[in-house]
Design a protein around this motif. Structure first.
Motif, PDB file in Angstrom:
ATOM      1  N   MET A  66      47.048  41.524  25.319  1.00 39.53           N
ATOM      2  CA  MET A  66      45.609  41.362  25.545  1.00 39.53           C
ATOM      3  C   MET A  66      45.059  40.295  24.597  1.00 39.53           C
ATOM      4  N   ASN A  67      44.301  39.378  25.134  1.00 37.41           N
ATOM      5  CA  ASN A  67      43.703  38.318  24.337  1.00 37.41           C
ATOM      6  C   ASN A  67      42.823  38.896  23.236  1.00 37.41           C
ATOM      7  N   SER A 108      39.700  47.222  40.260  1.00 36.38           N
ATOM      8  CA  SER A 108      40.476  45.981  40.079  1.00 36.38           C
ATOM      9  C   SER A 108      39.593  44.739  40.113  1.00 36.38           C
ATOM     10  N   CYS A 160      36.880  40.608  32.185  1.00 39.37           N
ATOM     11  CA  CYS A 160      37.616  40.614  33.448  1.00 39.37           C
ATOM     12  C   CYS A 160      37.807  39.201  34.003  1.00 39.37           C
ATOM     13  N   ASN A 179      39.005  33.923  32.873  1.00 44.25           N
ATOM     14  CA  ASN A 179      39.702  32.739  33.368  1.00 44.25           C
ATOM     15  C   ASN A 179      39.131  32.231  34.692  1.00 44.25           C
ATOM     16  N   THR A 227      42.844  47.684  28.800  1.00 47.84           N
ATOM     17  CA  THR A 227      44.274  47.616  29.093  1.00 47.84           C
ATOM     18  C   THR A 227      44.529  47.787  30.591  1.00 47.84           C
ATOM     19  N   ASP A 243      43.549  44.579  32.400  1.00 50.64           N
ATOM     20  CA  ASP A 243      44.551  43.526  32.211  1.00 50.64           C
ATOM     21  C   ASP A 243      45.783  43.761  33.077  1.00 50.64           C
ATOM     22  N   ARG A 244      46.239  44.997  33.156  1.00 55.86           N
ATOM     23  CA  ARG A 244      47.424  45.303  33.959  1.00 55.86           C
ATOM     24  C   ARG A 244      47.189  45.039  35.437  1.00 55.86           C
ATOM     25  N   LYS A 245      46.007  45.386  35.922  1.00 56.39           N
ATOM     26  CA  LYS A 245      45.713  45.200  37.335  1.00 56.39           C
ATOM     27  C   LYS A 245      45.513  43.738  37.697  1.00 56.39           C
ATOM     28  N   LEU A 246      45.081  42.937  36.727  1.00 59.26           N
ATOM     29  CA  LEU A 246      44.796  41.537  37.010  1.00 59.26           C
ATOM     30  C   LEU A 246      46.001  40.627  36.782  1.00 59.26           C
ATOM     31  N   ASP A 247      47.047  41.153  36.154  1.00 60.45           N
ATOM     32  CA  ASP A 247      48.258  40.351  35.910  1.00 60.45           C
ATOM     33  C   ASP A 247      48.961  39.990  37.220  1.00 60.45           C
TER      34      ASP A 247
END
Length: 305
Positions: free
Chosen positions: A1-2, A76, A137, A140, A298, A301-305
């Motif tokens: 995580m950033n 998500s 979220c 980017n 967390t 981040d996992r869902k957006l990876d």
């Protein structure tokens, strides 16, 4: 995580929690007399606007920001209907303070209005102050960040100036996450789309006050919730305390008035700039929702990876 993205969210919530005990106290002499410097979380006294709250908890602004973070994690990404449903469900059993915008929005939902037209016409900062979860979220994707920022704000504050204020600070924090210093990000955002009134004046007033005493600046601009007062106050706090998150959030609380609304934005931007090490460890350890916030980030981040 950033790290800076994580700090952005946590500092926003910590600023809200730091303001809780003194929120909407306008006489700063009372703050001085009762607490001295507000360097730690304070349990609200009775009678206050937050008598049901405890040390380390959030104001009703922070609570709604947490509802937004949960919605993003559960869908998500930002989904207006999902957020609106969660927001309404949350307030059905809420024991905290109901402000005017919340009451009006709930009444509009009861009358059958949709999430796109149920928002109040309130002109206070609170609706624009909840955006840290969206910046996390969509750190980017500026286009998605701005669209979501405007939509979530309008849910409760369907006021053009408040919506545009949310977009302004959404663009600022996005620039900061890309590496710009906060003051430079404010100036860049102004030039790239907000170089018009009232924003040009509010930015100029805030930046021109950077050498002024913070309490006096807040008094001059106005300590209240309304956007015309809160906007230059936020700019002052960001610019004056650009490299000192702790001092900036303390001085915000000490300045009285709607410190929670201001703090959510100031904490977000200074957290994005300075990173997790800039947030006092005690503020994080005593933040009641700390682990929940981290877990939700967390999940996102996992869902957006």
């Amino acid at each position: 995580m950033n790290d800076n993205a994580k700090a952005m969210v946590l500092a926003s919530f910590a600023a809200d929690a730091l303001s809780l005990g003194v929120h909407w106290i306008y006489n700063t002499n009372i703050i001085d007399k009762k607490w001295g410097r507000v360097e730690e979380y304070i349990k609200p006294e009775r009678p206050t606007y937050h008598p049901t709250k405890d040390l380390g908890e959030l104001t009703h602004y922070g609570d709604q920001t947490l509802v937004l973070l949960k919605s993003i994690a559960g869908s998500s990404g930002f989904d207006l209907n999902h957020f609106a449903n969660g927001w309404q469900k949350f307030f059905k059993s809420y024991k905290g303070y109901f402000d005017g915008a919340t009451k009006a929005t709930l009444e509009n939902f009861t009358a059958g209005k949709s999430p796109t037209d149920a928002g109040s016409d309130s002109n206070d900062l609170a609706g624009a102050a909840r955006i840290a979860p969206l910046a996390f979220c969509y750190r980017n994707d500026l286009k998605k960040l701005i669209a979501a920022t405007r939509a979530q704000t309008a849910l409760t504050h369907n006021n053009r100036t408040v919506i545009e204020t949310a977009e302004f600070f959404g663009r600022v924090v996005w620039q900061v996450l890309q590496g710009e210093a906060p003051t430079a990000a404010i100036e860049l955002t102004l030039v790239e789309g907000f170089d018009r009134e009232p924003y040009a004046k509010w930015v100029a007033d805030g930046l021109n006050s950077v050498e002024a005493d913070t309490r006096q600046a807040m008094l001059d601009f106005g300590q209240m919730c309304e956007i015309e007062a809160a906007f230059p106050c936020v700019v002052h706090l960001i610019a004056r305390y650009e490299d000192n998150l702790t001092e900036g959030l303390i001085e915000n609380a000490m300045a009285g008035g709607d410190s929670a609304g201001r703090g959510l934005i100031v904490g977000m931007i200074l957290g994005a700039h300075r990173g997790i090490d800039a947030i006092p460890r005690k503020w994080l350890s005593e933040l009641k929702s700390y682990q929940e916030i981290v877990d939700l980030m967390t999940q996102i981040d996992r869902k957006l990876d």
